[in-house]
Design a protein around this motif. Structure first.
Motif, PDB file in Angstrom:
ATOM      1  N   ARG A  41      41.264  77.783 -15.267  1.00 11.14           N
ATOM      2  CA  ARG A  41      40.987  78.542 -14.057  1.00 11.14           C
ATOM      3  C   ARG A  41      41.858  79.886 -14.211  1.00 11.14           C
ATOM      4  N   GLN A  42      41.049  80.998 -13.746  1.00  5.69           N
ATOM      5  CA  GLN A  42      42.094  82.356 -13.812  1.00  5.69           C
ATOM      6  C   GLN A  42      41.510  83.361 -12.782  1.00  5.69           C
ATOM      7  N   VAL A  43      42.214  84.175 -12.436  1.00  2.00           N
ATOM      8  CA  VAL A  43      42.006  85.356 -11.693  1.00  2.00           C
ATOM      9  C   VAL A  43      41.859  86.813 -12.236  1.00  2.00           C
ATOM     10  N   VAL A  44      40.736  87.228 -12.322  1.00  2.00           N
ATOM     11  CA  VAL A  44      40.409  88.459 -13.022  1.00  2.00           C
ATOM     12  C   VAL A  44      39.932  89.649 -11.865  1.00  2.00           C
ATOM     13  N   ASN A  45      40.758  90.590 -11.849  1.00  2.00           N
ATOM     14  CA  ASN A  45      40.457  91.590 -10.616  1.00  2.00           C
ATOM     15  C   ASN A  45      40.049  91.141  -9.551  1.00  2.00           C
ATOM     16  N   GLY A  46      40.756  90.317  -8.866  1.00  2.01           N
ATOM     17  CA  GLY A  46      40.897  89.666  -7.614  1.00  2.01           C
ATOM     18  C   GLY A  46      39.815  88.534  -7.508  1.00  2.01           C
ATOM     19  N   VAL A  47      39.059  88.173  -8.576  1.00  2.51           N
ATOM     20  CA  VAL A  47      38.048  87.143  -8.531  1.00  2.51           C
ATOM     21  C   VAL A  47      38.579  86.059  -9.132  1.00  2.51           C
ATOM     22  N   LEU A  48      38.526  84.779  -8.784  1.00  2.51           N
ATOM     23  CA  LEU A  48      38.801  83.368  -9.157  1.00  2.51           C
ATOM     24  C   LEU A  48      37.564  82.905  -9.967  1.00  2.51           C
ATOM     25  N   ASP A  83      34.641  85.543  -5.003  1.00  2.00           N
ATOM     26  CA  ASP A  83      35.136  86.868  -4.692  1.00  2.00           C
ATOM     27  C   ASP A  83      35.413  87.079  -3.328  1.00  2.00           C
ATOM     28  N   PRO A  84      36.628  86.860  -2.857  1.00  2.00           N
ATOM     29  CA  PRO A  84      37.237  86.972  -1.318  1.00  2.00           C
ATOM     30  C   PRO A  84      36.919  88.252  -0.759  1.00  2.00           C
ATOM     31  N   GLU A  85      36.842  89.232  -1.398  1.00  2.00           N
ATOM     32  CA  GLU A  85      36.641  90.739  -0.906  1.00  2.00           C
ATOM     33  C   GLU A  85      35.138  90.830  -0.542  1.00  2.00           C
ATOM     34  N   ARG A  86      34.293  90.418  -1.343  1.00  2.00           N
ATOM     35  CA  ARG A  86      32.907  90.574  -1.188  1.00  2.00           C
ATOM     36  C   ARG A  86      32.362  89.189  -0.627  1.00  2.00           C
ATOM     37  N   LYS A  87      33.204  88.227  -0.383  1.00  2.00           N
ATOM     38  CA  LYS A  87      32.849  87.174   0.278  1.00  2.00           C
ATOM     39  C   LYS A  87      31.477  86.428  -0.310  1.00  2.00           C
ATOM     40  N   GLN A  88      31.692  86.155  -1.626  1.00  2.00           N
ATOM     41  CA  GLN A  88      30.619  85.598  -2.305  1.00  2.00           C
ATOM     42  C   GLN A  88      31.234  84.474  -3.362  1.00  2.00           C
ATOM     43  N   MET A  89      30.446  83.208  -3.235  1.00  2.00           N
ATOM     44  CA  MET A  89      31.068  82.309  -4.374  1.00  2.00           C
ATOM     45  C   MET A  89      29.575  81.790  -5.078  1.00  2.00           C
ATOM     46  N   VAL A  90      29.733  81.861  -6.393  1.00  2.00           N
ATOM     47  CA  VAL A  90      28.581  81.563  -7.262  1.00  2.00           C
ATOM     48  C   VAL A  90      28.952  80.210  -8.069  1.00  2.00           C
ATOM     49  N   LEU A  91      28.134  79.344  -8.081  1.00  2.00           N
ATOM     50  CA  LEU A  91      28.166  78.303  -9.023  1.00  2.00           C
ATOM     51  C   LEU A  91      27.130  78.177  -9.784  1.00  2.00           C
ATOM     52  N   LYS A  92      27.270  78.043 -11.340  1.00  2.00           N
ATOM     53  CA  LYS A  92      26.169  77.761 -12.371  1.00  2.00           C
ATOM     54  C   LYS A  92      26.733  76.758 -13.205  1.00  2.00           C
ATOM     55  N   THR A  93      25.725  75.629 -12.973  1.00  2.00           N
ATOM     56  CA  THR A  93      25.871  74.379 -13.609  1.00  2.00           C
ATOM     57  C   THR A  93      24.857  74.191 -14.634  1.00  2.00           C
ATOM     58  N   ASN A  94      25.244  73.608 -15.697  1.00  2.00           N
ATOM     59  CA  ASN A  94      24.076  73.088 -16.774  1.00  2.00           C
ATOM     60  C   ASN A  94      24.494  71.817 -17.407  1.00  2.00           C
ATOM     61  N   ASN A  95      23.548  71.105 -17.727  1.00  2.00           N
ATOM     62  CA  ASN A  95      23.682  69.658 -18.062  1.00  2.00           C
ATOM     63  C   ASN A  95      24.193  69.639 -19.747  1.00  2.00           C
ATOM     64  N   LEU A  96      25.122  68.884 -19.896  1.00  2.00           N
ATOM     65  CA  LEU A  96      25.544  68.680 -21.236  1.00  2.00           C
ATOM     66  C   LEU A  96      24.968  67.170 -21.732  1.00  2.00           C
ATOM     67  N   THR A  97      24.666  66.275 -21.247  1.00  2.00           N
ATOM     68  CA  THR A  97      24.186  64.979 -21.551  1.00  2.00           C
ATOM     69  C   THR A  97      22.570  65.124 -21.683  1.00  2.00           C
ATOM     70  N   PHE A  98      22.102  64.529 -22.746  1.00  2.00           N
ATOM     71  CA  PHE A  98      20.515  64.797 -22.596  1.00  2.00           C
ATOM     72  C   PHE A  98      20.020  66.315 -23.056  1.00  2.00           C
ATOM     73  N   CYS A  99      21.037  67.041 -23.468  1.00  2.00           N
ATOM     74  CA  CYS A  99      20.749  68.397 -23.699  1.00  2.00           C
ATOM     75  C   CYS A  99      19.485  68.520 -24.739  1.00  2.00           C
ATOM     76  N   ARG A 100      19.551  67.899 -25.774  1.00  2.00           N
ATOM     77  CA  ARG A 100      18.501  67.921 -26.761  1.00  2.00           C
ATOM     78  C   ARG A 100      17.126  67.780 -26.264  1.00  2.00           C
ATOM     79  N   ASN A 101      16.739  67.247 -25.090  1.00  2.00           N
ATOM     80  CA  ASN A 101      15.566  67.249 -24.593  1.00  2.00           C
ATOM     81  C   ASN A 101      15.408  67.607 -23.141  1.00  2.00           C
ATOM     82  N   ILE A 102      16.367  67.671 -22.632  1.00  2.00           N
ATOM     83  CA  ILE A 102      16.497  68.110 -21.037  1.00  2.00           C
ATOM     84  C   ILE A 102      17.266  69.360 -20.915  1.00  2.00           C
ATOM     85  N   SER A 103      16.714  70.305 -20.231  1.00  2.00           N
ATOM     86  CA  SER A 103      17.769  71.354 -19.752  1.00  2.00           C
ATOM     87  C   SER A 103      17.718  71.779 -18.329  1.00  2.00           C
ATOM     88  N   VAL A 104      18.618  71.617 -17.667  1.00  2.00           N
ATOM     89  CA  VAL A 104      18.775  71.733 -16.082  1.00  2.00           C
ATOM     90  C   VAL A 104      19.846  72.735 -15.717  1.00  2.00           C
TER      91      VAL A 104
END
Length: 215
Positions: A41-48, A83-104
């Motif tokens: 976890r880190q803050v870069v240019n005001g964005v967490l 980004d509290p200034e722009r009021k935007q929260m973005v979450l990107k998730t990808n699976n690690l288990t079964f990744c040889r055959n499945i990509s989510v």
């Protein structure tokens, strides 16, 4: 490949919804999520920026075990920005288990609703790809259906957490009011005690002056 999208409006401000998103797990609506661990976890240019490891249970049908294997616990990587200034929260998730055959790959966007700033708009998108095994299209449909069902439970879980936050806020406000009233009572008692003491001193002084005058 299957692409699933969804939009949902929360009748709560962005600050409340994003705070609840951090505290989303555990909740009774999504018991499949076992826990989360912060990797970085880190803050870069005001964005967490946060990287978390999400641990969950996925209940695949038994007939899929011979195709992709089995796992008691599944892991996913979640990278988010707030980004509290722009009021935007973005979450990107990808699976690690079964990744040889499945990509989510799933992306969630939390932003103030464009038509009503007191509400929050959630946009979700998931891309599901199954490769290297038979019945891949059928499995993609199965996974997409599961994601859609879990998304509904996730929104319910978020509302549950928001309810907890609102209860906490009311409790703090009530505690603050009680503290203010208690402080006021203490001040009034001290003031009254001081007034009585001053009255007694005045009476004693008057008696002493009268005695000196008589003498």
């Amino acid at each position: 490949m299957k692409i699933w999208t969804s939009e949902h409006t929360f009748n709560h401000p962005w600050e409340t919804v994003t705070q609840a998103a951090w505290r989303k797990y555990p909740n009774p609506m999504t018991p499949s999520i076992i826990g989360t661990d912060v990797v970085e976890r880190q803050v870069v240019n005001g964005v967490l920026h946060t990287h978390r490891l999400v641990q969950s249970k996925w209940y695949f049908p038994k007939w899929t075990h011979a195709l992709i294997g089995t796992a008691k616990t599944c892991f996913a990587s979640e990278r988010s920005t707030v980004d509290p200034e722009r009021k935007q929260m973005v979450l990107k998730t990808n699976n690690l288990t079964f990744c040889r055959n499945i990509s989510v790959d799933e992306v969630l966007y939390y932003e103030p609703h464009p038509a009503d700033g007191s509400k929050t708009l959630l946009k979700q998108e998931a891309t599901v790809t199954v490769y290297g095994v038979p019945l891949s299209h059928y499995m993609e449909d199965l996974l997409t259906s599961t994601i859609s069902s879990n998304a509904g439970k996730g929104r319910q879980g978020l509302e549950w957490v928001i309810g907890l936050i609102n209860t906490e806020v009311k409790g703090i406000a009530r505690g603050t009011d009680e503290l203010i009233h208690s402080t006021r009572r203490s001040i009034d008692e001290v003031t009254e005690s001081a007034r009585k003491s001053m009255d007694e001193i005045s009476v004693q002084a008057a008696k002493a002056a009268k005695a000196m005058h008589i003498t």
